[in-house]
Design a protein around this motif. Structure first.
Motif, short mmCIF file in Angstrom:
data_model
loop_
_atom_site.label_atom_id
_atom_site.label_comp_id
_atom_site.label_asym_id
_atom_site.label_seq_id
_atom_site.Cartn_x
_atom_site.Cartn_y
_atom_site.Cartn_z
N ALA A 32 0.86 -1.19 0.00
CA ALA A 32 0.00 0.00 0.00
C ALA A 32 0.90 1.23 0.00
O ALA A 32 2.08 1.15 0.35
CB ALA A 32 -0.91 0.00 1.23
N ASN A 33 0.31 2.37 -0.38
CA ASN A 33 1.01 3.66 -0.35
C ASN A 33 1.51 3.94 1.06
O ASN A 33 0.71 4.01 2.00
CB ASN A 33 0.01 4.74 -0.80
CG ASN A 33 0.61 6.14 -0.77
OD1 ASN A 33 1.69 6.37 -0.24
ND2 ASN A 33 -0.14 7.09 -1.34
N VAL A 34 2.80 4.14 1.22
CA VAL A 34 3.37 4.31 2.57
C VAL A 34 2.80 5.54 3.28
O VAL A 34 2.83 5.61 4.51
CB VAL A 34 4.91 4.38 2.50
CG1 VAL A 34 5.37 5.68 1.85
CG2 VAL A 34 5.53 4.22 3.88
N PHE A 35 2.27 6.50 2.53
CA PHE A 35 1.78 7.74 3.16
C PHE A 35 0.28 7.71 3.44
O PHE A 35 -0.28 8.70 3.92
CB PHE A 35 2.11 8.95 2.26
CG PHE A 35 3.59 9.09 1.99
CD1 PHE A 35 4.50 9.21 3.05
CD2 PHE A 35 4.08 9.09 0.69
CE1 PHE A 35 5.86 9.33 2.81
CE2 PHE A 35 5.45 9.21 0.44
CZ PHE A 35 6.34 9.33 1.50
N LEU A 65 14.70 8.11 -0.74
CA LEU A 65 15.16 7.85 0.63
C LEU A 65 15.13 9.07 1.56
O LEU A 65 14.63 8.95 2.69
CB LEU A 65 16.57 7.23 0.57
CG LEU A 65 17.14 6.66 1.86
CD1 LEU A 65 16.22 5.59 2.45
CD2 LEU A 65 18.53 6.07 1.59
N PRO A 66 15.64 10.23 1.13
CA PRO A 66 15.76 11.34 2.09
C PRO A 66 14.44 11.74 2.76
O PRO A 66 14.44 12.13 3.93
CB PRO A 66 16.30 12.49 1.23
CG PRO A 66 17.03 11.81 0.12
CD PRO A 66 16.23 10.56 -0.17
N ALA A 67 13.32 11.60 2.07
CA ALA A 67 12.04 11.98 2.68
C ALA A 67 11.64 11.02 3.79
O ALA A 67 10.83 11.36 4.65
CB ALA A 67 10.95 12.02 1.61
N LEU A 68 12.20 9.82 3.78
CA LEU A 68 11.75 8.77 4.70
C LEU A 68 12.58 8.69 5.98
O LEU A 68 12.14 8.09 6.96
CB LEU A 68 11.80 7.40 3.99
CG LEU A 68 10.99 7.29 2.69
CD1 LEU A 68 11.26 5.94 2.03
CD2 LEU A 68 9.50 7.43 2.98
N VAL A 69 13.79 9.23 5.96
CA VAL A 69 14.72 9.04 7.08
C VAL A 69 15.26 10.39 7.54
O VAL A 69 15.25 11.37 6.79
CB VAL A 69 15.89 8.11 6.66
CG1 VAL A 69 15.36 6.81 6.10
CG2 VAL A 69 16.83 8.78 5.66
N ASN A 96 9.18 12.13 10.03
CA ASN A 96 7.79 12.30 10.46
C ASN A 96 6.79 12.03 9.35
O ASN A 96 5.59 11.94 9.60
CB ASN A 96 7.57 13.73 10.97
CG ASN A 96 8.28 13.93 12.29
OD1 ASN A 96 8.54 12.94 12.99
ND2 ASN A 96 8.65 15.16 12.59
N LEU A 97 7.26 11.93 8.12
CA LEU A 97 6.33 11.67 7.01
C LEU A 97 5.78 10.25 7.04
O LEU A 97 4.75 9.96 6.44
CB LEU A 97 7.04 11.89 5.67
CG LEU A 97 7.36 13.33 5.30
CD1 LEU A 97 8.06 13.36 3.93
CD2 LEU A 97 6.07 14.16 5.25
N PHE A 128 5.38 6.85 -5.35
CA PHE A 128 5.57 6.87 -3.89
C PHE A 128 6.11 5.51 -3.44
O PHE A 128 5.89 4.49 -4.11
CB PHE A 128 4.25 7.20 -3.16
CG PHE A 128 3.04 6.44 -3.63
CD1 PHE A 128 2.87 5.09 -3.33
CD2 PHE A 128 2.05 7.08 -4.37
CE1 PHE A 128 1.74 4.40 -3.75
CE2 PHE A 128 0.92 6.39 -4.80
CZ PHE A 128 0.76 5.05 -4.50
N PRO A 129 6.79 5.49 -2.28
CA PRO A 129 7.26 4.20 -1.75
C PRO A 129 6.07 3.33 -1.34
O PRO A 129 4.99 3.84 -1.02
CB PRO A 129 8.09 4.60 -0.52
CG PRO A 129 8.41 6.04 -0.72
CD PRO A 129 7.26 6.62 -1.47
N ILE A 130 6.28 2.03 -1.36
CA ILE A 130 5.22 1.08 -1.02
C ILE A 130 5.63 0.32 0.24
O ILE A 130 6.68 -0.31 0.28
CB ILE A 130 4.99 0.10 -2.19
CG1 ILE A 130 4.46 0.87 -3.41
CG2 ILE A 130 4.03 -1.01 -1.79
CD1 ILE A 130 4.24 -0.01 -4.65
N ALA A 131 4.76 0.40 1.26
CA ALA A 131 4.98 -0.40 2.48
C ALA A 131 4.38 -1.77 2.23
O ALA A 131 3.23 -1.86 1.77
CB ALA A 131 4.31 0.26 3.68
#
Ligand code: AMP
Ligand code: MG
Length: 326
Positions: A32-35, A65-69, A96-97, A128-131
């Motif tokens: 799913a969309n990680v956000f 990567l930078p937006a996630l960590v 925090n995203l 977008f990244p996928i969780a």
């Protein structure tokens, strides 16, 4: 096979807040969309996954990567440079995203850049990244083929029909944030990680007995029939004969070397040559799925030397066998 229309369909489902199953080189993922917190809740619901078991976040470009960590340490940078794209999940301090549901309220997140082309195209098409955890009801063996996904979830989950997973067991997960150690064994071995990091990893008995990774404390990979894992020094053919005489319908999860000597009454699954850890790992979950659609009442499984990828193989086999009453 050309999967482009399925990738586009899957990206539409993800963009509108749904979940899809997709191939990766380790096992199939339920993404799913990680956000999107509401979309992520569906994953936990579909799998009946405990909410304190965090998800791995999948990226398909280092720009994601930078937006996630909040930080990329020199150790993590070495791991990225050497192992991505590939079967290694790396622990980072989370930004925090990322919604708390992804990380079960931890302040860290595991991120992986899969090498599978379809997984990469799906993530890049979505933007977008996928969780995604593995596609299976919680506690059951992961899926390494789209047929496994259909066996578990039928038409409830859209699945991109890629190839069978080439590795066949879940990614290695490593942390370097405190004492560098493996949280989950996988295809990337301790020796490879130590070589790249230039330091020994912590696998002292104290750390090994802690729950290494949230989620690893839960029962895992269990097929319907109980599994009896035969110690490496014991005679597996003898044990199979004993249980057959006791009235069990025995399934044998064994190397080719043993498979060719099985009695006719036994339902066998050939994991490949005992010396080929890649094949043994790639076939393991196929074997567990095979027995779930057979009449066996007991699975007798062979043990392998815990060397190299054999460590991850034996980790999964012993977890699959851990609820066995006999
Ligand atoms: P699955 O994809 O179903 O194999 O599950 C992902 C696994 O990754 C979890 O069960 C944890 O063992 C591990 N994991 C995910 N996030 C974290 C984290 N922040 N810290 C440590 N381990 C994690
Ligand atoms: Mg899983």
């Amino acid at each position: 096979m050309d999967n482009s229309s399925q990738i586009i369909e899957a990206s539409h489902i993800l963009q509108s807040g749904g979940v899809v199953a997709f191939p990766t080189e380790t096992v199939y993922g339920l993404g799913a969309n990680v956000f999107n917190t509401e979309a992520l809740k569906h994953i936990f619901h579909i799998k009946k996954r405990p909410v304190d078991n965090p998800l791995i976040v999948h990226i398909a470009s280092l720009d994601m990567l930078p937006a996630l960590v909040t930080h990329i340490s020199p150790y993590n940078q070495k791991l990225i440079d050497h192992f991505w794209p590939g079967p290694l999940g790396i622990v980072f301090p989370k930004s925090n995203l990322i919604p708390d549901i992804v990380t079960a309220h931890l302040d860290t997140v595991v991120i992986r850049f899969p090498s599978n082309r379809i997984a990469q195209e799906l993530i890049n098409t979505c933007g977008f990244p996928i969780a995604a955890p593995s596609v299976n009801p919680s506690g059951k063996p992961s899926s390494t083929h789209h047929d496994h996904v259909k066996d578990y979830f039928g038409d409830h989950v859209f699945v991109i029909e890629g190839d069978a997973s080439s590795i066949g067991i879940e990614s290695t997960v490593i942390t370097t944030l405190d004492n560098p150690r493996i949280l989950r064994q996988g295809a990337v071995t301790q020796a490879e990680l130590e070589q790249v990091l230039g330091i020994p990893l912590d696998n002292t008995s104290e750390t090994l007995h802690l729950p290494q990774s949230p989620g690893m404390k839960y029962p895992h990979y269990a097929p319907n029939a109980p599994i009896h894992l035969v110690a490496i020094q014991d005679d597996i053919l003898d044990i199979i004969t004993t249980y057959t005489k006791q009235g069990y319908t025995v399934g044998a999860l064994v190397s080719s070397e043993i498979y060719h000597h099985l009695p006719d009454s036994v339902i066998g699954f050939d994991l490949g040559s005992r010396d080929n850890y890649q094949t043994l790992s790639a076939r393991l979950y196929n074997g567990l799925h095979f027995f779930d659609s057979s009449p066996v009442t007991l699975i007798i499984a062979e043990s392998f030397q815990p060397i190299g990828m054999g460590v991850a193989l034996m980790d999964r086999l012993s977890r699959a066998a851990s609820n066995t009453p006999i």
